[in-house]
Design a protein around this motif. Structure first.
Motif, PDB file in Angstrom:
ATOM      1  N   ALA A  22       0.830  -1.194   0.000  1.00 10.53           N
ATOM      2  CA  ALA A  22       0.000   0.000   0.000  1.00 10.53           C
ATOM      3  C   ALA A  22       0.870   1.253   0.000  1.00 10.53           C
ATOM      4  O   ALA A  22       1.821   1.358   0.757  1.00 10.53           O
ATOM      5  CB  ALA A  22      -0.916  -0.017   1.227  1.00 10.53           C
ATOM      6  N   ALA A  23       0.540   2.176  -0.881  1.00 13.69           N
ATOM      7  CA  ALA A  23       1.309   3.412  -0.984  1.00 13.69           C
ATOM      8  C   ALA A  23       0.985   4.332   0.180  1.00 13.69           C
ATOM      9  O   ALA A  23      -0.130   4.334   0.716  1.00 13.69           O
ATOM     10  CB  ALA A  23       0.995   4.101  -2.300  1.00 13.69           C
ATOM     11  N   GLU A  24       1.954   5.136   0.578  1.00 13.46           N
ATOM     12  CA  GLU A  24       1.734   6.135   1.617  1.00 13.46           C
ATOM     13  C   GLU A  24       0.981   7.317   1.022  1.00 13.46           C
ATOM     14  O   GLU A  24       1.020   7.546  -0.196  1.00 13.46           O
ATOM     15  CB  GLU A  24       3.069   6.571   2.195  1.00 13.46           C
ATOM     16  N   PRO A  25       0.303   8.121   1.851  1.00 21.60           N
ATOM     17  CA  PRO A  25      -0.488   9.239   1.326  1.00 21.60           C
ATOM     18  C   PRO A  25       0.311  10.197   0.447  1.00 21.60           C
ATOM     19  O   PRO A  25      -0.198  10.653  -0.585  1.00 21.60           O
ATOM     20  CB  PRO A  25      -0.987   9.917   2.604  1.00 21.60           C
ATOM     21  N   TRP A  26       1.565  10.490   0.834  1.00 23.87           N
ATOM     22  CA  TRP A  26       2.339  11.430   0.020  1.00 23.87           C
ATOM     23  C   TRP A  26       2.684  10.837  -1.343  1.00 23.87           C
ATOM     24  O   TRP A  26       2.769  11.555  -2.343  1.00 23.87           O
ATOM     25  CB  TRP A  26       3.603  11.877   0.754  1.00 23.87           C
ATOM     26  N   GLN A  27       2.830   9.506  -1.386  1.00 24.17           N
ATOM     27  CA  GLN A  27       3.090   8.847  -2.662  1.00 24.17           C
ATOM     28  C   GLN A  27       1.833   8.853  -3.532  1.00 24.17           C
ATOM     29  O   GLN A  27       1.909   9.069  -4.751  1.00 24.17           O
ATOM     30  CB  GLN A  27       3.579   7.423  -2.416  1.00 24.17           C
ATOM     31  N   ASP A  28       0.680   8.636  -2.904  1.00 26.79           N
ATOM     32  CA  ASP A  28      -0.581   8.701  -3.633  1.00 26.79           C
ATOM     33  C   ASP A  28      -0.795  10.086  -4.239  1.00 26.79           C
ATOM     34  O   ASP A  28      -1.281  10.223  -5.365  1.00 26.79           O
ATOM     35  CB  ASP A  28      -1.750   8.363  -2.711  1.00 26.79           C
ATOM     36  N   ALA A  29      -0.423  11.126  -3.472  1.00 21.88           N
ATOM     37  CA  ALA A  29      -0.586  12.497  -3.967  1.00 21.88           C
ATOM     38  C   ALA A  29       0.275  12.743  -5.194  1.00 21.88           C
ATOM     39  O   ALA A  29      -0.130  13.428  -6.143  1.00 21.88           O
ATOM     40  CB  ALA A  29      -0.236  13.492  -2.857  1.00 21.88           C
ATOM     41  N   ILE A  30       1.483  12.183  -5.197  1.00 20.17           N
ATOM     42  CA  ILE A  30       2.381  12.325  -6.346  1.00 20.17           C
ATOM     43  C   ILE A  30       1.812  11.592  -7.556  1.00 20.17           C
ATOM     44  O   ILE A  30       1.786  12.136  -8.671  1.00 20.17           O
ATOM     45  CB  ILE A  30       3.783  11.799  -5.995  1.00 20.17           C
ATOM     46  N   ALA A  31       1.353  10.351  -7.338  1.00 21.07           N
ATOM     47  CA  ALA A  31       0.779   9.575  -8.437  1.00 21.07           C
ATOM     48  C   ALA A  31      -0.434  10.280  -9.034  1.00 21.07           C
ATOM     49  O   ALA A  31      -0.613  10.322 -10.256  1.00 21.07           O
ATOM     50  CB  ALA A  31       0.398   8.180  -7.948  1.00 21.07           C
ATOM     51  N   THR A  32      -1.261  10.873  -8.177  1.00 25.36           N
ATOM     52  CA  THR A  32      -2.439  11.598  -8.658  1.00 25.36           C
ATOM     53  C   THR A  32      -2.034  12.850  -9.418  1.00 25.36           C
ATOM     54  O   THR A  32      -2.564  13.149 -10.495  1.00 25.36           O
ATOM     55  CB  THR A  32      -3.349  11.975  -7.479  1.00 25.36           C
ATOM     56  N   GLY A  33      -1.063  13.592  -8.871  1.00 23.21           N
ATOM     57  CA  GLY A  33      -0.625  14.829  -9.514  1.00 23.21           C
ATOM     58  C   GLY A  33       0.017  14.601 -10.867  1.00 23.21           C
ATOM     59  O   GLY A  33      -0.188  15.373 -11.808  1.00 23.21           O
ATOM     60  N   LEU A  34       0.792  13.529 -10.976  1.00 24.61           N
ATOM     61  CA  LEU A  34       1.455  13.215 -12.241  1.00 24.61           C
ATOM     62  C   LEU A  34       0.552  12.462 -13.202  1.00 24.61           C
ATOM     63  O   LEU A  34       0.790  12.434 -14.403  1.00 24.61           O
ATOM     64  CB  LEU A  34       2.711  12.374 -11.988  1.00 24.61           C
ATOM     65  N   GLY A  35      -0.481  11.826 -12.643  1.00 21.63           N
ATOM     66  CA  GLY A  35      -1.327  10.998 -13.483  1.00 21.63           C
ATOM     67  C   GLY A  35      -0.649   9.707 -13.864  1.00 21.63           C
ATOM     68  O   GLY A  35      -0.990   9.088 -14.875  1.00 21.63           O
TER      69      GLY A  35
END
Length: 320
Positions: A22-35
């Motif tokens: 499971a990704a950490e929240p900050w990693q999820d934010a990066i994945a979402t921001g970059l698409g």
């Protein structure tokens, strides 16, 4: 009863594997921001690979695979235990893309730390833009996504990781840092003697997108602006082998060197028929001061591995 016990054990294993991945929240934010999702790597690094699968680049008659020398990447790490992250990366761009991408990065506070070539005679010519920045994970990722929107960098699919990695390494884009490699499957068998390469270099490489990638960390862990730069952020030597038929391979990547190592390595590479194509910096405030040396050859893979091993004798590398 035995079948029920086995089923519960399997379910428990699946649950643990899911929790571990499971990704950490900050990693999820990066994945979402970059698409685009990335891969969690050693050293607390979250690395996103953006291979230039849209480009058809040839050099001396060899069509370069994206994982060989055309892999943009962005590596993020949290710093200071706070909510902000630092990013370092290497963007593969065509000549007409450099200024539009740079304009958007500069306007949004992302630093440009280098722009240069990695290879000679490549057609079309590609340039490599190194970037550095810090900020809130999601916002920083969105800034980078918008800047890369001024290029033709593909964002489709979910290929995580790098290059690529020196190295690649990469990274690897011409090597710059290690990359998470796919498992070696029968359909990924390479027409080169990988065992001979491993033996010569004293490291075991990995198959990644039709390329055999080897990462060699330096003895010391470099710092930039006082922060540790792990391997996954481009601080290790990256060496890539792309099979070209009959046991031959094209090689590229980058040696990560201190000033006193530069010319001994040049002489070793040249004496082994390996072309030195660039020597330059990637960072602005690194300690020790590091120089990145790119190279190219297309010959018997095992012979080239021995030449690279000769050059590595002049570098302070970590014990394997």
């Amino acid at each position: 009863m035995r079948r029920v016990f086995v089923s519960l054990a399997v379910l428990g294993s699946v649950a643990l594997a899911s929790a571990a991945s499971a990704a950490e929240p900050w990693q999820d934010a990066i994945a979402t921001g970059l698409g685009r999702p990335g891969t969690a790597m050693a050293g607390g690094v979250y690395r996103v690979g953006l291979p230039r699968t849209d480009l058809k680049v040839t050099l001396d008659g060899v069509q370069l695979k994206p994982s060989f020398a055309l892999g943009s990447w962005l590596a993020f790490v949290r710093h200071g235990g706070g909510d902000e992250v630092m990013v370092m990366g290497d963007l593969v761009l065509t000549e007409d893309e450099v200024n539009p991408v740079m304009k958007r990065l500069v306007e949004n506070g992302v630093e440009i730390t280098a722009i240069h070539n990695h290879l000679l005679r490549a057609s079309p010519s590609t340039l490599y833009m190194h970037v550095s920045g810090h900020g809130e994970p999601g916002k920083l990722a969105e800034t980078l996504r918008q800047a890369l929107g001024a290029s033709r960098t593909p964002f489709g699919g979910a290929t995580a990781g790098g290059n690529p990695p020196s190295g690649s390494p990469g990274p690897a884009s011409a090597g710059e840092g290690p990359v998470p490699a796919k498992a070696t499957a029968p359909d990924q068998a390479l027409d080169i003697d990988t065992a001979a390469i491993d033996q010569a270099l004293g490291r075991k490489g990995k198959v990644n997108g039709g390329v055999y990638a080897v990462s060699v960390p330096r003895a010391e862990t470099p710092k930039d602006h006082g922060m540790t730069v792990p391997e996954a952020m481009g601080s290790s030597i990256a060496i890539n082998f792309q099979p070209t038929g009959g046991g031959k391979a094209a090689i590229t990547g980058d040696f990560v060197l201190t000033a006193d190592e530069v010319n001994p390595v040049i002489r070793a590479l040249r004496s082994n028929g390996i072309e030195v194509t660039a020597v330059h910096n990637h960072m602005l405030d690194d300690e020790p001061r590091l120089f990145f040396m790119h190279f190219w050859a297309n010959d018997d893979a095992a012979t080239l591995a021995k030449g690279l091993a000769d050059a590595l004798q002049h570098v302070r590398v970590a014990r394997s």
